[in-house]
Design a protein around this motif. Structure first.
Motif, PDB file in Angstrom:
ATOM      1  N   GLN A 174      40.209  33.611  30.172  1.00 40.13           N
ATOM      2  CA  GLN A 174      41.484  32.688  30.887  1.00 40.13           C
ATOM      3  C   GLN A 174      41.949  31.965  29.714  1.00 40.13           C
ATOM      4  N   GLY A 175      43.393  32.176  29.592  1.00 43.46           N
ATOM      5  CA  GLY A 175      44.150  31.400  28.615  1.00 43.46           C
ATOM      6  C   GLY A 175      45.488  30.851  29.278  1.00 43.46           C
ATOM      7  N   ASP A 176      45.642  29.764  28.990  1.00 44.72           N
ATOM      8  CA  ASP A 176      46.880  29.338  29.534  1.00 44.72           C
ATOM      9  C   ASP A 176      48.175  30.078  28.819  1.00 44.72           C
ATOM     10  N   VAL A 177      49.279  29.685  29.668  1.00 44.34           N
ATOM     11  CA  VAL A 177      50.552  30.397  29.233  1.00 44.34           C
ATOM     12  C   VAL A 177      50.652  30.136  27.844  1.00 44.34           C
ATOM     13  N   GLY A 178      50.748  31.365  27.213  1.00 42.99           N
ATOM     14  CA  GLY A 178      51.257  31.140  25.463  1.00 42.99           C
ATOM     15  C   GLY A 178      50.035  30.910  24.724  1.00 42.99           C
ATOM     16  N   TYR A 209      32.549  34.603  31.433  1.00 39.65           N
ATOM     17  CA  TYR A 209      34.012  34.139  31.039  1.00 39.65           C
ATOM     18  C   TYR A 209      34.306  33.075  29.722  1.00 39.65           C
ATOM     19  N   SER A 210      35.461  33.330  29.389  1.00 44.04           N
ATOM     20  CA  SER A 210      35.646  32.594  28.060  1.00 44.04           C
ATOM     21  C   SER A 210      36.918  31.974  28.330  1.00 44.04           C
ATOM     22  N   ILE A 211      37.164  30.652  27.870  1.00 46.64           N
ATOM     23  CA  ILE A 211      38.441  29.913  28.014  1.00 46.64           C
ATOM     24  C   ILE A 211      38.991  29.578  26.696  1.00 46.64           C
TER      25      ILE A 211
END
Length: 704
Positions: A301-305, A448-450
């Motif tokens: 999971q990564g935020d936009v950009g 999961y990875s953040i």
């Protein structure tokens, strides 16, 4: 193997005293209650407190419900036809209460005996300054009821058809009162290890069910609910831990033994920027996963950009160093093309074969790709779902990246596994941050990875809210940005009920934008769902290549389009969008080094929910904060990809309001499974037996 004794809870509902065949059929049709167990798990909506008997003088305008006891002193019928009503007086030592009936007068009149003592309950009101209860519940006062009931009285969910059969919310309570005395602790066997019950001071399962229905006090009810909520989370978490364990046992994975020349050369000489701490951490996690000999299944999971693509590329180079091919699957052709262009640019000085395969790839090119995949000269294949087709075969596929989780089902992931003798490692990337609590329950089978840091040089996007009345000044602002050489998006909502309405809205909007930005001084692209795919792609490309200044579109551009030069995003009727959608749209700007803006245009009248959404959008750029808030506002079922997850069908527990309990349940589930995988230790046997009995819902059902 001994067979478990049949439980009374498995008895058909029509065998319960007071039900019978007719009511039984209604309960099955209306509430899905087929057995005693189904009735036991039909939980009350609320409870009515009849544990106290109050003096009549205690009634004030603030009193809502009350229970009093007294002598019925007079009963009379007043008025004619529609104005007819029956009035009675109830008297105790402290005062007089008026009782009124407008319906069922003849029936009630036969029941009432002036001079007798009654226990009366109902909602209070005042009429001409005197306290009054309309349509009270009453029963003759007895030694048992003098001090009120010994429990809170439950009211159950019901339906109009059942009410017509005299099964309202209180009458279902009478059925429950007939059921509970027949059930023993053996029927509601414990399923949580004793040590956990003691540590958390939880009541037994049997006691929790009894006190959920007929609690002696509010405190007893709260403890029953807490116990059963914990149980729901705990059982779900144990199942997820077992599924994960099973997967690790079953799954073999390609072992990536070394970090080799391609990875090191790229890292040292071709990285366009310094990696963030979060990116380094995720690469380390993946590196460890792929070295173990188990198949990796990881959600990133990564935020936009936040730079997920560079992480994916480094992992694909790691695979190449270990003699494996990789593929990257994107949900649309435009996105696949973008990924391909980006990766090709990054790898231009590296000896890595990379190709693009989509639905529109020509036959001749497909043949070249097929050969390159089989002889191993193509190390990275980027594409759409076309990659999954059976005709696409690899020499040695070891790593697969899937972009955008919720557009890609589990079944499709499984098809990728078949493309190699040992299933490839899978990395699922999503730019829609999923709240941690939701990820724990919905994607519990994935590690999961953040990534929660933005790469250096990115400026936060300024988000503002404007009412439609200020449209002209918003257009002036866009004009100024275009004068600086920038581009802008103007987005219209899709109206779910009606495609034609959405289309009209968009066309009107387009005409309006044209009147503010006339040709030839300005050029505008338009994209919407009714367009043929080719035209859509052409119009998108014109905007991407800076041939048009403004893109007018419905939400089709939501995912992944990368135009670093676009610095303004105007969202029309922003109140009609959900939070995560607004956040995704906003992520289309702010991709270059210039300051970017997101302007939320709304009507003047806003609902409280819409106002709350707009406020959050203006307050934060953090996708995880927004996702948490979205979960609070909309509930888990609405968030992308979780509708079909099935992990969220909790009866009492809520992943929004009971986060603490969820964390505790997860902690204990992990403790138990890590120390006793087979649940064979005697304290864990009740849990194991319970899971085996829950046929089909868990890997344990296979064991029995």
């Amino acid at each position: 193997m001994q067979t478990a004794r049949p439980s009374i809870l498995d008895s058909p509902i029509e065998y319960l005293k007071g039900v019978g065949p007719l009511r039984g059929d209604m309960l099955k049709k209306e509430l899905g209650i087929f057995s005693f167990r189904d009735l036991l798990e039909h939980f009350p909506l609320r409870h009515i407190d009849k544990t106290q008997v109050s003096p009549i003088a205690a009634i004030t305008p603030a009193t809502e419900f009350i229970q009093v006891a007294g002598v019925l002193v007079q009963v009379e019928t007043i008025g004619e036809k529609y104005g007819k009503r029956m009035v009675a007086q109830l008297k105790d030592k402290t005062g007089v209460l008026e009782l009124v009936w407008f319906q069922g007068i003849n029936w009630v009149q036969k029941m009432l005996e002036p001079g007798k003592e009654y226990l009366v309950f109902g909602r209070t009101g005042f009429f001409n300054g005197r306290p009054q209860i309309t349509h009270p519940e009453l029963e003759l006062l007895s030694a048992q009821t003098m001090d009120g009931k010994s429990f809170l009285e439950p009211v159950y969910p019901t339906t109009e058809k059942l009410k017509a059969r005299s099964l309202n919310g209180r009458q279902i309570g009478k059925l429950m009162a007939a059921l509970l005395p027949q059930i023993s602790e053996r029927d509601i066997a414990e399923n949580i290890p004793e040590s956990i019950l003691q540590q958390l001071q939880l009541v037994s399962r049997y006691k929790a069910y009894c006190n959920l229905h007929f609690p002696p006090s509010v405190d007893a009810y709260d403890k029953a609910v807490e116990r059963l909520k914990f149980e729901e989370f705990f059982i779900a978490q144990v199942r997820l831990q077992l599924t994960r364990l099973e997967r690790h046992k079953q799954s073999r994975g390609v072992v990536f033994e070394k970090v080799g020349d391609l990875f090191n050369d790229f890292y040292a000489n071709h990285l366009p920027f310094e990696l963030t701490g979060a990116q380094k951490r995720v690469i380390r996690e993946i590196r460890l996963d792929t070295a173990k000999g188990h198949q990796m299944n990881r959600l990133l999971q990564g935020d936009v950009g936040s730079g997920k693509t560079i992480v994916a590329l480094l992992c694909m180079l790691l695979a190449a160093d270990n003699g494996c091919q990789s593929c990257l699957v994107a949900p649309t052709e435009i996105l696949a093309q973008q990924h391909y262009n980006g990766l090709q640019e990054l790898l231009k000085e590296m000896p890595v074969g990379i190709k693009l395969l989509t639905g529109s790839t020509k036959k001749k090119e497909r043949k070249i790709i097929a050969e390159g995949l089989m002889d191993g000269s193509i190390l990275i294949l980027v594409g759409t779902h076309a990659i999954i087709e059976d005709t696409v075969q690899f020499k040695n596929l070891g790593f697969a990246v899937i972009d955008e989780q919720h557009r890609f089902g589990v079944a499709q992931r499984a098809q990728l596994w078949k493309k190699a003798d040992i299933p490839p490692h899978i990395l699922v990337m999503t730019a829609t941050p999923i709240p941690r609590t939701l990820a724990m329950t919905a994607y519990g089978d994935l590690d999961y990875s953040i990534m929660d840091e933005l790469p250096p040089g990115r400026q936060p996007i300024t988000t503002v809210h404007r009412f439609e009345t200020r449209r002209a000044s918003v257009m002036d602002f866009i004009r100024d940005e275009i004068a600086k050489g920038r581009q802008a998006y103007i987005i219209y909502p899709l109206i779910e009920e009606s495609e034609s309405l959405s289309y009209e809205d968009l066309m009107q909007g387009y005409e309006q934008v044209k009147s503010y930005f006339p040709e030839p001084a300005y050029s505008i692209s338009m994209v919407h769902g009714r367009m043929p795919a080719e035209q859509k792609d052409t119009n998108m490309q014109r905007f991407v290549t800076h041939n048009t200044n403004i893109m007018v579109s419905t939400t089709v551009i939501e995912v992944g389009v990368n135009v670093p030069n676009a610095s303004v995003m105007v969202v029309e009727s922003a109140e009609k969008f959900g939070l995560s959608q607004l956040h995704q749209l906003r992520g289309r700007v702010g991709r270059g080094s210039e300051k970017s803006y997101c302007i939320l245009l709304t009507g003047v009248k806003l609902s409280n929910d819409a106002r709350e959404r707009i406020k959050i959008m203006c307050a934060t750029n953090d996708g995880f904060v927004i996702a948490e808030k979205d979960l609070e506002l909309r509930g888990p079922g609405e968030i992308d990809g979780t509708k079909q997850s099935g992990a969220l069908n909790f009866r009492l527990a809520s992943i929004v309001n009971d986060k603490g309990l969820l964390d505790t349940a997860k902690y204990f589930a992990e403790q138990i499974i890590s120390s006793d995988e087979g649940l064979d230790a005697s304290p864990n046997l009740p849990l194991k037996n319970y899971l085996i009995a829950q046929k089909g819902k868990t890997v344990w059902s296979k064991i029995s």
